[in-house]
Design a protein around this motif. Structure first.
Motif, PDB file in Angstrom:
ATOM      1  N   ALA A 125      -6.203  -8.038  -7.988  1.00  0.00           N
ATOM      2  CA  ALA A 125      -7.046  -7.367  -6.997  1.00  0.00           C
ATOM      3  C   ALA A 125      -7.472  -6.036  -7.580  1.00  0.00           C
ATOM      4  CB  ALA A 125      -6.260  -7.149  -5.701  1.00  0.00           C
ATOM      5  N   PRO A 126      -8.398  -5.325  -6.915  1.00  0.00           N
ATOM      6  CA  PRO A 126      -8.575  -3.921  -7.268  1.00  0.00           C
ATOM      7  C   PRO A 126      -7.216  -3.232  -7.209  1.00  0.00           C
ATOM      8  CG  PRO A 126     -10.283  -4.624  -5.731  1.00  0.00           C
ATOM      9  CD  PRO A 126      -9.296  -5.757  -5.811  1.00  0.00           C
ATOM     10  N   PHE A 127      -6.913  -2.392  -8.171  1.00  0.00           N
ATOM     11  CA  PHE A 127      -5.543  -1.893  -8.310  1.00  0.00           C
ATOM     12  C   PHE A 127      -5.050  -1.187  -7.051  1.00  0.00           C
ATOM     13  CE2 PHE A 127      -7.004  -2.292 -12.744  1.00  0.00           C
ATOM     14  CZ  PHE A 127      -6.037  -3.183 -13.184  1.00  0.00           C
ATOM     15  N   ALA A 128      -5.923  -0.512  -6.342  1.00  0.00           N
ATOM     16  CA  ALA A 128      -5.516   0.174  -5.120  1.00  0.00           C
ATOM     17  C   ALA A 128      -5.181  -0.798  -3.999  1.00  0.00           C
ATOM     18  CB  ALA A 128      -6.621   1.121  -4.664  1.00  0.00           C
ATOM     19  N   ALA A 129      -5.647  -2.042  -4.114  1.00  0.00           N
ATOM     20  CA  ALA A 129      -5.453  -3.035  -3.060  1.00  0.00           C
ATOM     21  C   ALA A 129      -4.349  -4.039  -3.394  1.00  0.00           C
ATOM     22  CB  ALA A 129      -6.763  -3.779  -2.804  1.00  0.00           C
ATOM     23  N   TYR A 130      -3.613  -3.826  -4.470  1.00  0.00           N
ATOM     24  CA  TYR A 130      -2.598  -4.794  -4.894  1.00  0.00           C
ATOM     25  C   TYR A 130      -1.596  -5.174  -3.811  1.00  0.00           C
ATOM     26  CZ  TYR A 130      -2.765  -6.376  -9.742  1.00  0.00           C
ATOM     27  OH  TYR A 130      -3.064  -7.061 -10.896  1.00  0.00           O
ATOM     28  N   PRO A 131      -1.074  -4.220  -3.009  1.00  0.00           N
ATOM     29  CA  PRO A 131      -0.029  -4.599  -2.052  1.00  0.00           C
ATOM     30  C   PRO A 131      -0.433  -5.692  -1.075  1.00  0.00           C
ATOM     31  CG  PRO A 131      -0.014  -2.226  -2.360  1.00  0.00           C
ATOM     32  CD  PRO A 131      -1.239  -2.750  -3.076  1.00  0.00           C
ATOM     33  N   ARG A 132      -1.718  -5.816  -0.763  1.00  0.00           N
ATOM     34  CA  ARG A 132      -2.117  -6.869   0.170  1.00  0.00           C
ATOM     35  C   ARG A 132      -2.007  -8.255  -0.459  1.00  0.00           C
ATOM     36  NH1 ARG A 132      -8.299  -5.407  -0.072  1.00  0.00           N
ATOM     37  NH2 ARG A 132      -9.166  -7.128  -1.299  1.00  0.00           N
ATOM     38  N   ILE A 133      -1.935  -8.327  -1.778  1.00  0.00           N
ATOM     39  CA  ILE A 133      -1.731  -9.592  -2.473  1.00  0.00           C
ATOM     40  C   ILE A 133      -0.251  -9.804  -2.771  1.00  0.00           C
ATOM     41  CG2 ILE A 133      -2.303 -10.971  -4.500  1.00  0.00           C
ATOM     42  CD1 ILE A 133      -4.761 -10.451  -2.897  1.00  0.00           C
ATOM     43  N   THR A 134       0.394  -8.768  -3.317  1.00  0.00           N
ATOM     44  CA  THR A 134       1.750  -8.912  -3.849  1.00  0.00           C
ATOM     45  C   THR A 134       2.846  -8.645  -2.833  1.00  0.00           C
ATOM     46  OG1 THR A 134       1.913  -6.579  -4.525  1.00  0.00           O
ATOM     47  CG2 THR A 134       0.889  -8.118  -6.085  1.00  0.00           C
TER      48      THR A 134
END
Length: 231
Positions: A125-134
């Motif tokens: 994902a865009p690096f700032a949005a990673y937590p919504r994936i991981t």
């Protein structure tokens, strides 16, 4: 003695390392909980059906000269402290070494890159949005550091992103592609989500796209020297 925890093994693959005939070692354990994961059995630190590393080596002894290489996949291979020893043992048998990684352990990744011939790294994902994936706080910063390690190493590599329309919009993909190109990524792959193995029913039941992924990819291809959409 090498104590690599092996959660699965594929004797022959033509897809896990493009252009190579490879065996694939699926390393047990991953710290992230990506919603689209298609190998959820590999997430726990210990698996119910682990394969002894000695059995993997015995198989590879019998395949010397018949396979090009061995890919360490997962799970997340760099989670395990025994990865370096396992790679040395595989290299001693004459095989080339590939690595699949999410880059979440950049220090460990840096240590094994000198043993690796090819890396397939997932940028999720865009690096700032990673937590919504991981599901993991701070995961974007760790992944960015891992990406920087891969790019700086000079090792042959492929950067790829799994795309589910619920998790990544077309503007997300465009922003990611521009950012990755600006950071020096030259080999980039978009790969469509596949429901096989995924335990998130909300994702499996909602895969419709407004535009085909190939059409989105056509808009981004000019940013990279080498670009591919896998469906």
């Amino acid at each position: 003695m090498t104590m690599l925890r092996v959660g699965g093994f594929t004797p022959l693959s033509t897809t896990d390392w493009p252009g190579m005939l490879a065996a694939v070692v699926f390393c047990q354990g991953c710290p992230w909980r990506c919603r689209y994961c298609h190998n959820p059995d590999l997430i726990p630190a210990r698996g119910e059906h682990e394969i002894p590393w000695e059995a993997v080596l015995a198989f590879l002894h019998r395949r010397q000269g018949l396979l090009d290489g061995v890919v360490f996949s997962g799970g997340e291979p760099t989670l395990q402290t025994s990865l370096t020893d396992a790679m040395h043992e595989v290299r001693a048998l004459g095989f080339r070494i590939g690595l699949h990684t999410g880059g979440m352990y950049p220090e460990k990744l840096e240590a094994v890159l000198q043993l690796v011939d090819w890396v397939g790294m997932d940028v999720k994902a865009p690096f700032a949005a990673y937590p919504r994936i991981t599901g993991a706080a701070g995961s974007g910063a760790r992944a960015l550091s891992g990406l920087q390690q891969v790019l700086a190493s000079g090792v042959d590599h492929e950067i790829r992103t799994t795309v589910h329309p619920v998790l990544l919009s077309d503007p997300d993909l465009a922003d990611m592609a521009r950012d990755l190109a600006a950071r020096g990524v030259k080999h980039y792959v978009l790969q469509a989500f596949r429901s096989q193995g995924c335990q998130d029913k909300g994702l499996c039941g909602n895969t419709e796209r407004d535009r085909p992924l190939q059409a989105v990819g056509a808009d981004l291809a000019g940013l990279f020297e080498d670009f591919l959409v896998r469906t």
